[in-house]
Design a protein around this motif. Structure first.
Motif, mmCIF file in Angstrom:
data_model
loop_
_atom_site.group_PDB
_atom_site.id
_atom_site.type_symbol
_atom_site.label_atom_id
_atom_site.label_comp_id
_atom_site.label_asym_id
_atom_site.label_seq_id
_atom_site.Cartn_x
_atom_site.Cartn_y
_atom_site.Cartn_z
ATOM 1 N N ALA A 280 0.809 -1.224 0.000
ATOM 2 C CA ALA A 280 0.000 0.000 0.000
ATOM 3 C C ALA A 280 0.839 1.269 0.000
ATOM 4 O O ALA A 280 0.516 2.236 -0.690
ATOM 5 C CB ALA A 280 -0.920 -0.015 1.220
ATOM 6 N N TYR A 281 1.921 1.264 0.784
ATOM 7 C CA TYR A 281 2.719 2.479 0.929
ATOM 8 C C TYR A 281 4.196 2.132 0.848
ATOM 9 O O TYR A 281 4.583 0.960 0.918
ATOM 10 C CB TYR A 281 2.417 3.168 2.273
ATOM 11 C CG TYR A 281 0.957 3.470 2.472
ATOM 12 C CD1 TYR A 281 0.351 4.561 1.833
ATOM 13 C CD2 TYR A 281 0.177 2.674 3.298
ATOM 14 C CE1 TYR A 281 -0.991 4.832 2.020
ATOM 15 C CE2 TYR A 281 -1.162 2.937 3.493
ATOM 16 C CZ TYR A 281 -1.750 4.017 2.847
ATOM 17 O OH TYR A 281 -3.083 4.282 3.020
ATOM 18 N N ALA A 282 5.023 3.153 0.749
ATOM 19 C CA ALA A 282 6.467 2.927 0.667
ATOM 20 C C ALA A 282 7.004 2.287 1.937
ATOM 21 O O ALA A 282 7.955 1.501 1.894
ATOM 22 C CB ALA A 282 7.181 4.245 0.399
ATOM 23 N N SER A 283 6.377 2.597 3.072
ATOM 24 C CA SER A 283 6.886 2.089 4.344
ATOM 25 C C SER A 283 6.058 0.945 4.919
ATOM 26 O O SER A 283 6.585 0.114 5.652
ATOM 27 C CB SER A 283 6.958 3.218 5.380
ATOM 28 O OG SER A 283 5.664 3.777 5.591
ATOM 29 N N LYS A 284 4.760 0.889 4.617
ATOM 30 C CA LYS A 284 3.874 -0.105 5.204
ATOM 31 C C LYS A 284 3.078 -0.843 4.125
ATOM 32 O O LYS A 284 2.661 -0.264 3.128
ATOM 33 C CB LYS A 284 2.895 0.536 6.188
ATOM 34 C CG LYS A 284 3.555 1.186 7.395
ATOM 35 C CD LYS A 284 4.279 0.166 8.277
ATOM 36 C CE LYS A 284 4.937 0.849 9.473
ATOM 37 N NZ LYS A 284 5.699 -0.121 10.311
ATOM 38 N N SER A 285 2.876 -2.150 4.379
ATOM 39 C CA SER A 285 2.060 -2.986 3.508
ATOM 40 C C SER A 285 1.084 -3.775 4.366
ATOM 41 O O SER A 285 1.231 -3.856 5.591
ATOM 42 C CB SER A 285 2.932 -3.937 2.682
ATOM 43 O OG SER A 285 3.772 -3.224 1.806
ATOM 44 N N TYR A 286 0.084 -4.393 3.703
ATOM 45 C CA TYR A 286 -0.941 -5.126 4.428
ATOM 46 C C TYR A 286 -1.063 -6.536 3.848
ATOM 47 O O TYR A 286 -1.062 -6.723 2.633
ATOM 48 C CB TYR A 286 -2.296 -4.420 4.338
ATOM 49 C CG TYR A 286 -2.303 -3.066 4.998
ATOM 50 C CD1 TYR A 286 -2.563 -2.927 6.357
ATOM 51 C CD2 TYR A 286 -2.032 -1.916 4.261
ATOM 52 C CE1 TYR A 286 -2.560 -1.694 6.978
ATOM 53 C CE2 TYR A 286 -2.018 -0.663 4.867
ATOM 54 C CZ TYR A 286 -2.290 -0.560 6.222
ATOM 55 O OH TYR A 286 -2.269 0.662 6.823
ATOM 56 N N CYS A 287 -1.156 -7.506 4.747
ATOM 57 C CA CYS A 287 -1.340 -8.906 4.343
ATOM 58 C C CYS A 287 -2.685 -9.373 4.877
ATOM 59 O O CYS A 287 -2.941 -9.298 6.085
ATOM 60 C CB CYS A 287 -0.221 -9.779 4.884
ATOM 61 S SG CYS A 287 -0.376 -11.529 4.459
ATOM 62 N N SER A 288 -3.565 -9.840 3.995
ATOM 63 C CA SER A 288 -4.870 -10.352 4.382
ATOM 64 C C SER A 288 -4.851 -11.870 4.291
ATOM 65 O O SER A 288 -4.414 -12.432 3.282
ATOM 66 C CB SER A 288 -5.957 -9.782 3.470
ATOM 67 O OG SER A 288 -6.011 -8.371 3.559
ATOM 68 N N LEU A 289 -5.322 -12.539 5.360
ATOM 69 C CA LEU A 289 -5.275 -14.001 5.414
ATOM 70 C C LEU A 289 -6.612 -14.562 5.861
ATOM 71 O O LEU A 289 -7.314 -13.954 6.676
ATOM 72 C CB LEU A 289 -4.209 -14.487 6.394
ATOM 73 C CG LEU A 289 -2.782 -14.038 6.253
ATOM 74 C CD1 LEU A 289 -2.489 -12.935 7.256
ATOM 75 C CD2 LEU A 289 -1.821 -15.191 6.478
ATOM 76 N N THR A 290 -6.927 -15.735 5.332
ATOM 77 C CA THR A 290 -8.025 -16.544 5.843
ATOM 78 C C THR A 290 -7.444 -17.883 6.256
ATOM 79 O O THR A 290 -6.831 -18.582 5.451
ATOM 80 C CB THR A 290 -9.111 -16.750 4.772
ATOM 81 O OG1 THR A 290 -9.638 -15.483 4.388
ATOM 82 C CG2 THR A 290 -10.242 -17.625 5.314
ATOM 83 N N ILE A 291 -7.613 -18.217 7.541
ATOM 84 C CA ILE A 291 -7.034 -19.435 8.104
ATOM 85 C C ILE A 291 -8.165 -20.389 8.453
ATOM 86 O O ILE A 291 -9.166 -19.991 9.055
ATOM 87 C CB ILE A 291 -6.204 -19.133 9.365
ATOM 88 C CG1 ILE A 291 -5.206 -18.004 9.111
ATOM 89 C CG2 ILE A 291 -5.513 -20.395 9.850
ATOM 90 C CD1 ILE A 291 -4.206 -18.301 8.047
ATOM 91 N N GLU A 292 -8.024 -21.650 8.082
ATOM 92 C CA GLU A 292 -8.991 -22.677 8.432
ATOM 93 C C GLU A 292 -8.305 -23.775 9.230
ATOM 94 O O GLU A 292 -7.251 -24.268 8.855
ATOM 95 C CB GLU A 292 -9.651 -23.272 7.187
ATOM 96 C CG GLU A 292 -10.549 -22.300 6.449
ATOM 97 C CD GLU A 292 -11.294 -22.935 5.299
ATOM 98 O OE1 GLU A 292 -11.058 -24.143 5.036
ATOM 99 O OE2 GLU A 292 -12.110 -22.249 4.670
ATOM 100 N N GLY A 293 -8.918 -24.142 10.354
ATOM 101 C CA GLY A 293 -8.358 -25.175 11.200
ATOM 102 C C GLY A 293 -8.639 -26.566 10.661
ATOM 103 O O GLY A 293 -9.573 -26.780 9.876
ATOM 104 N N LEU A 294 -7.844 -27.513 11.110
ATOM 105 C CA LEU A 294 -8.099 -28.910 10.785
ATOM 106 C C LEU A 294 -9.281 -29.408 11.620
ATOM 107 O O LEU A 294 -9.519 -28.940 12.727
ATOM 108 C CB LEU A 294 -6.869 -29.752 11.086
ATOM 109 C CG LEU A 294 -5.621 -29.468 10.246
ATOM 110 C CD1 LEU A 294 -4.435 -30.234 10.791
ATOM 111 C CD2 LEU A 294 -5.859 -29.809 8.795
ATOM 112 N N THR A 295 -10.019 -30.366 11.092
ATOM 113 C CA THR A 295 -11.124 -30.938 11.834
ATOM 114 C C THR A 295 -10.652 -32.174 12.588
ATOM 115 O O THR A 295 -9.666 -32.795 12.218
ATOM 116 C CB THR A 295 -12.267 -31.334 10.889
ATOM 117 O OG1 THR A 295 -11.767 -32.240 9.894
ATOM 118 C CG2 THR A 295 -12.829 -30.119 10.206
#
Length: 295
Positions: A280-295
Motif C-alpha cells: 500500500a505504501y512505501a513504508s507499510k504494507s498489508y497482508c490479508s489471510l483466511t485461516i482454516e483449522g483442521l477438523t
C-alpha cells in the motif's frame, strides 16, 4: 500474527513418555486373528483392525486387504499432526522431547488443570513455565462470580519465548483431577508476520448436516467443526519478500497460527485458505489471510 512451524517428532526425538504404548497387543505374523481384533504396529505407532479372520505374514501397513488403520496409539496421538485424536491419561501425564533448536510451543485441545513446561540443557534448567488452564473470562460481575461456571478450562496454550538450545530437552507435564488429555503438541520455529490490526474475524466451519423434509421436520446430523479466522496484518514494506516466501513455504504444512496473544480462540492449528499482500505504501504494507483449522 505469528506462525509456529512444528518439528516432526520421531522416535529419536521422543526421549520419554509416561503414557504406555499398550493399547492393544503388538502385531505378530504368527498369530491367527479374528475379524475385529486390534493390534499395535510399533514401527508406525498405529492401531490396526483385522478385516477378515486369518494369519498373514505381511505387515498391516502394507496389507490393506486384511487390515485397516484405526489411528495412532495413545502415546503418539499428540504427535500425529492431526486433529481429533487425543493422548489421554489419569491425573497426570509427562513427555520429554529433544527436538533440536526450537523457539515456540503450542498445546492444542488440552484438558487439564495446569500445564508445566521446562527446558533443560544437561543438568541445568534453562526455562520453566507453569500455566493455570482455568478460563475466568466468563467472570464479568458478582453474579457470574458466585453463580458462573468455574470449571471452564482453556483448551490451548502457547509459549513463544523458548531459548534456542541445540540439545535442550523440553518436558511437558499436564496435571488435573481425573482424565487429562491433549490433542496436539506443536514445538518448532516461530515466524512473526506482523501486527494484527483491529477487525479480526473469528468463527467456525460446521460440517453438521441439517435437512428438512416435506412435512417441515428438521433432522440434524452432528459432525465435526473447524475454527476459521480472517485477519489483516500490517508489516514493513521491506519485509514483503520475506513474508511472501514464508507463507508460500507454509502452503502444505499444518502450522499453528496465533492471531492475537490474548485471544485463545485466535490460535488455530491448520492451513491458510487464502492470502494476499497489498503493497500500500512505501513504508507499510498489508497482508490479508483466511485461516482454516483442521477438523
Amino acid at each position: 500474527m505469528k506462525i509456529i512451524k512444528p518439528t516432526v517428532i520421531t522416535d529419536a526425538k521422543l526421549v520419554s513418555s509416561s503414557i504406555p504404548e499398550n493399547d492393544h497387543p503388538v502385531w505378530s505374523a504368527a498369530t491367527a486373528y479374528a475379524k475385529g481384533d486390534r493390534v499395535i504396529l510399533v514401527s508406525t505407532h498405529s492401531i490396526y483392525q483385522r478385516l477378515v479372520a486369518g494369519t498373514t505374514a505381511a505387515s498391516p501397513d502394507v496389507d490393506p486387504e486384511n487390515w485397516q488403520r484405526v489411528g495412532p496409539t495413545n502415546r503418539w496421538a499428540m504427535f500425529d499432526r492431526a486433529v481429533g485424536s487425543l493422548s489421554s491419561a489419569t491425573d497426570t501425564m509427562t513427555v520429554t522431547l529433544e527436538p533440536g533448536i526450537v523457539r515456540a510451543l503450542a498445546l492444542v485441545d488440552v484438558a487439564a488443570a495446569e500445564a508445566i513446561v521446562t527446558m533443560t540443557d544437561g543438568a541445568e534448567t534453562v526455562y520453566s513455565r507453569t500455566v493455570d488452564m482455568r478460563d475466568e473470562s466468563n467472570v464479568i460481575d458478582w453474579e457470574s462470580y458466585f453463580f458462573g461456571d468455574f470449571l471452564v478450562r482453556k483448551t490451548v496454550m502457547t509459549l513463544t519465548d523458548l531459548p534456542p538450545y541445540l540439545n535442550g530437552q523440553v518436558t511437558i507435564t499436564l496435571n488435573g483431577t481425573g482424565p487429562v488429555s491433549i490433542g496436539t503438541v506443536a514445538v518448532g520455529s516461530i515466524f512473526n508476520l506482523g501486527v494484527t490490526v483491529h477487525g479480526m474475524s473469528l468463527g467456525i466451519i460446521d460440517y453438521s448436516v441439517k435437512s428438512t423434509d416435506s412435512f417441515g421436520v428438521t433432522a440434524v446430523v452432528e459432525r465435526a467443526w473447524a475454527k476459521r479466522m480472517t485477519a489483516q496484518v500490517v508489516l514493513d514494506t521491506t519485509r514483503v519478500d520475506e513474508v511472501h516466501r514464508q507463507l508460500a513455504a507454509t502452503r502444505a504444512t499444518p502450522a499453528v497460527w496465533i492471531g492475537g496473544d490474548r485471544i485463545d480462540q485466535s490460535v488455530i492449528y491448520g492451513f491458510f485458505k487464502d492470502w494476499s499482500i497489498d503493497v500500500a505504501y512505501a513504508s507499510k504494507s498489508y497482508c490479508s489471510l483466511t485461516i482454516e483449522g483442521l477438523t
